[in-house]
Design a protein around this motif. Structure first.
Motif, PDB file in Angstrom:
ATOM      1  N   GLY A 162       2.119   7.940   1.840  1.00 59.50           N
ATOM      2  CA  GLY A 162       2.902   9.052   1.320  1.00 59.50           C
ATOM      3  C   GLY A 162       3.584   8.587   0.046  1.00 59.50           C
ATOM      4  N   ASP A 163       4.871   8.855  -0.054  1.00 57.53           N
ATOM      5  CA  ASP A 163       5.618   8.446  -1.239  1.00 57.53           C
ATOM      6  C   ASP A 163       6.116   7.011  -1.158  1.00 57.53           C
ATOM      7  N   GLU A 193      -2.993   9.377  16.912  1.00 59.12           N
ATOM      8  CA  GLU A 193      -4.169   9.289  16.048  1.00 59.12           C
ATOM      9  C   GLU A 193      -5.385   8.896  16.868  1.00 59.12           C
ATOM     10  N   GLU A 228       0.865  -1.178   0.000  1.00 60.15           N
ATOM     11  CA  GLU A 228       0.000   0.000   0.000  1.00 60.15           C
ATOM     12  C   GLU A 228       0.902   1.229   0.000  1.00 60.15           C
ATOM     13  N   PHE A 229       0.441   2.271  -0.660  1.00 59.93           N
ATOM     14  CA  PHE A 229       1.223   3.509  -0.661  1.00 59.93           C
ATOM     15  C   PHE A 229       0.939   4.304   0.596  1.00 59.93           C
ATOM     16  N   ARG A 243      -3.089   3.488   6.677  1.00 58.54           N
ATOM     17  CA  ARG A 243      -4.168   4.334   6.163  1.00 58.54           C
ATOM     18  C   ARG A 243      -3.618   5.670   5.672  1.00 58.54           C
ATOM     19  N   GLN A 244      -4.279   6.209   4.647  1.00 58.27           N
ATOM     20  CA  GLN A 244      -3.811   7.474   4.073  1.00 58.27           C
ATOM     21  C   GLN A 244      -3.931   8.655   5.034  1.00 58.27           C
ATOM     22  N   GLU A 245      -4.936   8.589   5.915  1.00 56.94           N
ATOM     23  CA  GLU A 245      -5.086   9.696   6.867  1.00 56.94           C
ATOM     24  C   GLU A 245      -3.886   9.754   7.804  1.00 56.94           C
ATOM     25  N   ASP A 278      -8.401  15.174   9.143  1.00 60.55           N
ATOM     26  CA  ASP A 278      -7.769  14.285   8.152  1.00 60.55           C
ATOM     27  C   ASP A 278      -6.715  14.981   7.298  1.00 60.55           C
ATOM     28  N   GLN A 279      -7.024  16.212   6.853  1.00 60.95           N
ATOM     29  CA  GLN A 279      -6.082  16.958   6.028  1.00 60.95           C
ATOM     30  C   GLN A 279      -5.675  18.215   6.774  1.00 60.95           C
ATOM     31  N   ILE A 291      -3.245  -2.698   7.539  1.00 54.56           N
ATOM     32  CA  ILE A 291      -2.862  -1.946   6.342  1.00 54.56           C
ATOM     33  C   ILE A 291      -2.748  -0.461   6.716  1.00 54.56           C
ATOM     34  N   GLU A 310       6.101   2.926  -0.817  1.00 49.79           N
ATOM     35  CA  GLU A 310       5.291   1.740  -1.057  1.00 49.79           C
ATOM     36  C   GLU A 310       5.621   0.729   0.034  1.00 49.79           C
ATOM     37  N   ARG A 333      -8.882  13.639  13.429  1.00 45.77           N
ATOM     38  CA  ARG A 333      -7.993  12.510  13.162  1.00 45.77           C
ATOM     39  C   ARG A 333      -6.861  12.347  14.166  1.00 45.77           C
ATOM     40  N   TYR A 372       2.463  16.001   7.632  1.00 40.32           N
ATOM     41  CA  TYR A 372       2.289  17.379   8.071  1.00 40.32           C
ATOM     42  C   TYR A 372       3.193  17.687   9.262  1.00 40.32           C
TER      43      TYR A 372
END
Ligand SMILES: C[S@@+](CC[C@H](N)C(=O)[O-])C[C@H]1O[C@@H](n2cnc3c(N)ncnc32)[C@H](O)[C@@H]1O
Lengths: 189, 373
Positions: free
Chosen positions: B81-82, B285, B78-79, B95-97, B313-314, B93, B84, B343, B104
């Protein structure tokens, strides 16, 4: 002047921080994605410089949908949607599994769209498209010949028709072209 | 869940005969097309395209996916950030959050003028090791002058094996990842340091001593299990429940308390640890804004921190979100930053404030904060 409330000060400080570090230098300073955007040197000479889109002109959305995130769901979507505020152009990119990569791609696609709007026939995409259609017509002829030969070989070797549906040329091309029915995006060429 | 209309499945079938089972899983044609493209690309790396083996492989992967198995377990990565990151059943797995918060934080610290030349970063509940790997990658790439020494801790040997394997893989391609400065260690972080009997499963303190690790850490990060038992049944997706380890999601039941307290069970110990290791910046988190506020209150009660923030989240986006009434009414509310769901909770103290570019801490900062609200 009365001192600013703490929260407002904090937020102002943060905006200063964000605009300085989080976006602009991250994406604009990065080299273009080589694999997808490589341009042959001869063509590169005729092209105007790539249009750089400032992050301050963009509204970004990760299309996460509503509902919980974090540990409760394991998403496979890393789609990124950008709206260019001055022109209203919207692009969406879900090309790769990597959100960072999609963010970069989306910015490049957006740059191309804006440029098309601004420069019309002189834009990079138009120049490239003209170049490509010239090359393609000759390449297509070659490819068709090759496919026919391959297909005949295969039939001769197996001596029977596979009960799996063969993937027709048209279909596999759609899969490579992606995003059916989504006029806004296309795999950049 | 409502049934998908037949017309949709027909349309999908016309595009590719492997698409309908994926559409049923994704409930969206575009998402299914993306997944099929990625699965096909994966099959391409394992067998010769257009061969019988390739057909069979792809068919099997689509079948696995249609049972709800996460795509990341099928593809094996899974990706984040940059990066893999390798994924395996038995380990959560990434998570993107989580990646967004960690990125950040690293971006805020990149500009600090007074970071120590070796920054000590501890990640508790490290899973795949994604957090320390991304943090080091992000910070060291921007700040070659700073050595970013990271320690990832987990209770699960499956997780630790995978974390080490991720390090071996990424050190080959990522120049900012330094294997000498990235360690993984086993401990039960819920075990109180005092009543620790020497055993196979040491407390964090015992494990630090045992492995001759520093006692002091500048930065503490954790994405602990934070889902309460009832929320596990009500709010997680089937694919999460059916395939990801419960150990990573729900604090173990012996901890007792109400349902909410069980979901929050890791935070008191994490806060105590932050104080014990003298962390200057802390990022935890959480599941949502409600849990964020509960954790922020717990943190305030320790009196150990000069600043407390809640990140969405962002965190790098403008805040367009409405703060729910029950939280905005709460007079002691905390700054809430960014867009999306609640988040994470950021805490800092002492020199940590200047690392983050925050106003310098003063005596009684928290009280002033409340007055000016
Ligand atoms: C939500 S996962 C986070 C994994 C990773 N940090 C990430 O963000 O993807 C929580 C992790 O905590 C670990 N864990 C659960 N109980 C633990 C304990 N008592 N001590 C240490 N680690 C624990 C699990 O094995 C799991 O890997």
């Amino acid at each position: 002047m009365p001192p600013l409330p703490y929260l407002l000060r904090l937020r102002l400080a943060r905006y200063a921080r964000t605009s300085l570090c989080s976006n602009s230098c991250l994406y604009n300073a990065l080299p273009p994605v080589r694999t997808l955007f490589a341009t042959p040197p001869s063509l590169a000479k005729q092209l105007p410089p790539r249009r750089v889109v400032l992050d301050s002109e963009i509204e970004e959305n990760f299309l996460k949908g509503s509902g919980p995130g974090g540990q409760k769901i394991n998403k496979t979507s890393s789609a990124v949607q950008l709206k260019h505020l001055p022109t209203g152009i919207v692009v969406k990119c879900q090309e790769t599994r990597s959100r960072t990569q999609n963010r970069k791609l989306a910015r490049q696609i957006l740059g191309e769209r804006i440029e098309e709007l601004e420069l019309g026939e002189q834009s990079r995409t138009h120049i490239k498209a003209r170049e490509k259609s010239k090359k393609k017509s000759s390449a297509d002829k070659k490819k068709r010949r090759k496919y026919r030969a391959l297909e005949e070989d295969r039939k001769a070797m197996e001596g029977e028709v596979d009960d799996n549906e063969p993937i027709e040329e048209g279909e596999s091309q759609i899969m490579k072209g992606e995003h059916i029915g989504e006029g806004k995006i296309h795999a950049p060429g | 869940m409502p049934r998908l209309p037949y017309s949709l499945l027909w349309k999908a079938r016309a595009v590719d005969h492997l698409l309908p089972p994926l559409v049923k899983q994704c409930r969206d044609v575009h998402a299914a097309q993306n997944e099929l493209r990625w699965l096909r690309a994966h099959a391409d790396t394992l067998s010769r395209p257009n061969s019988k083996a390739h057909d069979g492989l792809l068919r099997k992967m689509v079948e696995q996916r249609s049972t709800g198995m996460p795509l990341q377990y099928i593809l094996g990565t899974e990706f984040f950030g940059d990066l893999e990151i390798k994924c395996r059943p038995g380990v959560l797995i990434p998570r993107q959050e989580t990646a967004a918060s960690v990125t950040y934080l690293a971006q805020l610290l990149q500009r600090a003028k007074n970071l120590p030349s070796q920054l000590h970063v501890m990640d508790l509940c490290t899973g795949t090791g994604c957090i320390p790997l991304l943090f080091q990658h992000e910070l060291h790439a921007a700040r070659r002058d700073i050595q970013v020494y990271c320690l990832g801790v987990d209770i699960s040997t499956k997780a630790l094996d995978l974390a080490k394997s991720n390090l071996r893989k990424l050190q080959k391609t990522e120049p900012a990842i330094v294997p000498n400065l990235m360690k993984f260690m086993r401990a039960d972080i819920l075990k109180e340091p005092d009543n620790d009997v020497p055993s196979v499963l040491p407390s964090l303190k015992a494990a630090l001593e045992l492995n001759r690790k520093p006692k002091q850490w500048d930065i503490l990060i954790s994405n602990p299990p934070y889902i309460s038992p009832s929320a596990y049944w009500k709010t997680t997706t089937r694919s999460v429940r059916g395939f990801e380890p419960k150990l990573a999601l729900v604090p173990k039941a012996e901890l007792g308390g109400t349902d909410t307290e069980q979901g929050d069970a890791f935070y008191p110990r994490l806060l105590a640890t932050a104080v014990e290791i003298d962390a200057k910046v802390v990022l935890f988190e959480v599941a949502d804004l409600d849990q964020a506020v509960r954790v922020a209150h717990l943190a305030r009660k320790t009196n150990a921190f000069d600043g407390i923030e809640i990140w969405r989240d962002q965190p790098d986006q403008d805040d367009l979100e409405q703060v729910p009434e029950n939280i905005s009414k709460d007079r002691s509310c905390f700054p809430i930053i960014g867009a999306g769901n609640g988040r994470s909770v950021l805490l800092y103290r002492g020199v940590g404030a200047s690392w983050l570019g925050m106003p310098a801490p003063m005596q009684g900062t928290l009280e002033q904060q409340q007055v000016s609200l």
